[in-house]
Design a protein around this motif. Sequence first.
Motif, PDB file in Angstrom:
ATOM      1  N   ALA A   1      24.945 -12.687 -12.929  1.00  0.00           N
ATOM      2  CA  ALA A   1      24.143 -11.418 -13.296  1.00  0.00           C
ATOM      3  C   ALA A   1      25.100 -10.367 -12.749  1.00  0.00           C
ATOM      4  O   ALA A   1      25.466 -10.210 -11.610  1.00  0.00           O
ATOM      5  CB  ALA A   1      23.023 -11.338 -12.719  1.00  0.00           C
ATOM      6  N   CYS A   2      25.871  -9.749 -13.634  1.00  0.00           N
ATOM      7  CA  CYS A   2      26.548  -8.526 -13.499  1.00  0.00           C
ATOM      8  C   CYS A   2      26.251  -7.066 -14.104  1.00  0.00           C
ATOM      9  O   CYS A   2      25.391  -7.291 -15.148  1.00  0.00           O
ATOM     10  CB  CYS A   2      27.943  -8.843 -14.039  1.00  0.00           C
ATOM     11  N   TRP A   3      26.460  -6.178 -13.419  1.00  0.00           N
ATOM     12  CA  TRP A   3      26.070  -4.782 -13.887  1.00  0.00           C
ATOM     13  C   TRP A   3      27.220  -3.939 -13.546  1.00  0.00           C
ATOM     14  O   TRP A   3      28.012  -3.825 -12.591  1.00  0.00           O
ATOM     15  CB  TRP A   3      24.855  -4.412 -13.433  1.00  0.00           C
ATOM     16  N   VAL A   4      27.195  -2.486 -14.086  1.00  0.00           N
ATOM     17  CA  VAL A   4      28.090  -1.625 -13.787  1.00  0.00           C
ATOM     18  C   VAL A   4      27.470  -0.446 -12.721  1.00  0.00           C
ATOM     19  O   VAL A   4      26.391  -0.018 -13.429  1.00  0.00           O
ATOM     20  CB  VAL A   4      29.085  -0.919 -14.978  1.00  0.00           C
ATOM     21  N   GLU A   5      27.998  -0.214 -11.660  1.00  0.00           N
ATOM     22  CA  GLU A   5      27.310   1.337 -10.957  1.00  0.00           C
ATOM     23  C   GLU A   5      28.364   2.057 -10.539  1.00  0.00           C
ATOM     24  O   GLU A   5      29.622   1.780 -10.504  1.00  0.00           O
ATOM     25  CB  GLU A   5      26.838   0.487  -9.500  1.00  0.00           C
TER      26      GLU A   5
ATOM     27  N   ILE B   1      29.876  -4.872 -10.501  1.00  0.00           N
ATOM     28  CA  ILE B   1      29.066  -5.541  -9.218  1.00  0.00           C
ATOM     29  C   ILE B   1      28.467  -6.844  -9.890  1.00  0.00           C
ATOM     30  O   ILE B   1      27.641  -6.938 -10.984  1.00  0.00           O
ATOM     31  CB  ILE B   1      27.944  -4.786  -8.485  1.00  0.00           C
ATOM     32  N   CYS B   2      28.479  -8.037  -9.284  1.00  0.00           N
ATOM     33  CA  CYS B   2      28.234  -9.433  -9.703  1.00  0.00           C
ATOM     34  C   CYS B   2      27.671 -10.163  -8.473  1.00  0.00           C
ATOM     35  O   CYS B   2      28.234 -10.009  -7.336  1.00  0.00           O
ATOM     36  CB  CYS B   2      29.326 -10.316 -10.390  1.00  0.00           C
ATOM     37  N   GLN B   3      26.447 -10.741  -8.769  1.00  0.00           N
ATOM     38  CA  GLN B   3      25.777 -11.410  -7.601  1.00  0.00           C
ATOM     39  C   GLN B   3      26.431 -12.819  -7.591  1.00  0.00           C
ATOM     40  O   GLN B   3      26.736 -13.644  -8.567  1.00  0.00           O
ATOM     41  CB  GLN B   3      24.259 -11.555  -7.880  1.00  0.00           C
TER      42      GLN B   3
END
Length: 98
Positions: free
Chosen positions: A73-77, A96-98
Amino acid sequence: MMRRTIATLAAALALGAAALAPVAPAHADSAGPAIAAGIGGFALGAIAGGALANSAPPVVYAPPPVYVAPPPACWVERRPVFDEFGVVVGSQPRRICQ
């Protein structure tokens, strides 16, 4: 397993006894042997059918399940950018990835 062995033995004995029985000439005026043969055939069929019906189902081996990890699960911050004095001077996108 024991029941199947007993049923098989009984069927073999019945067939063996029928093969060794003395053969009498056929008489057109007597229905007794035909009735006896019908009853014997029915009994032998019931024994064989019962032995087959009570047998265990075949064992089927399936391959073990394969674990497949889910995608990360990745997202951009937006993260702050600091200067040499610790003062926020802007922001920068960061993955950011978990």
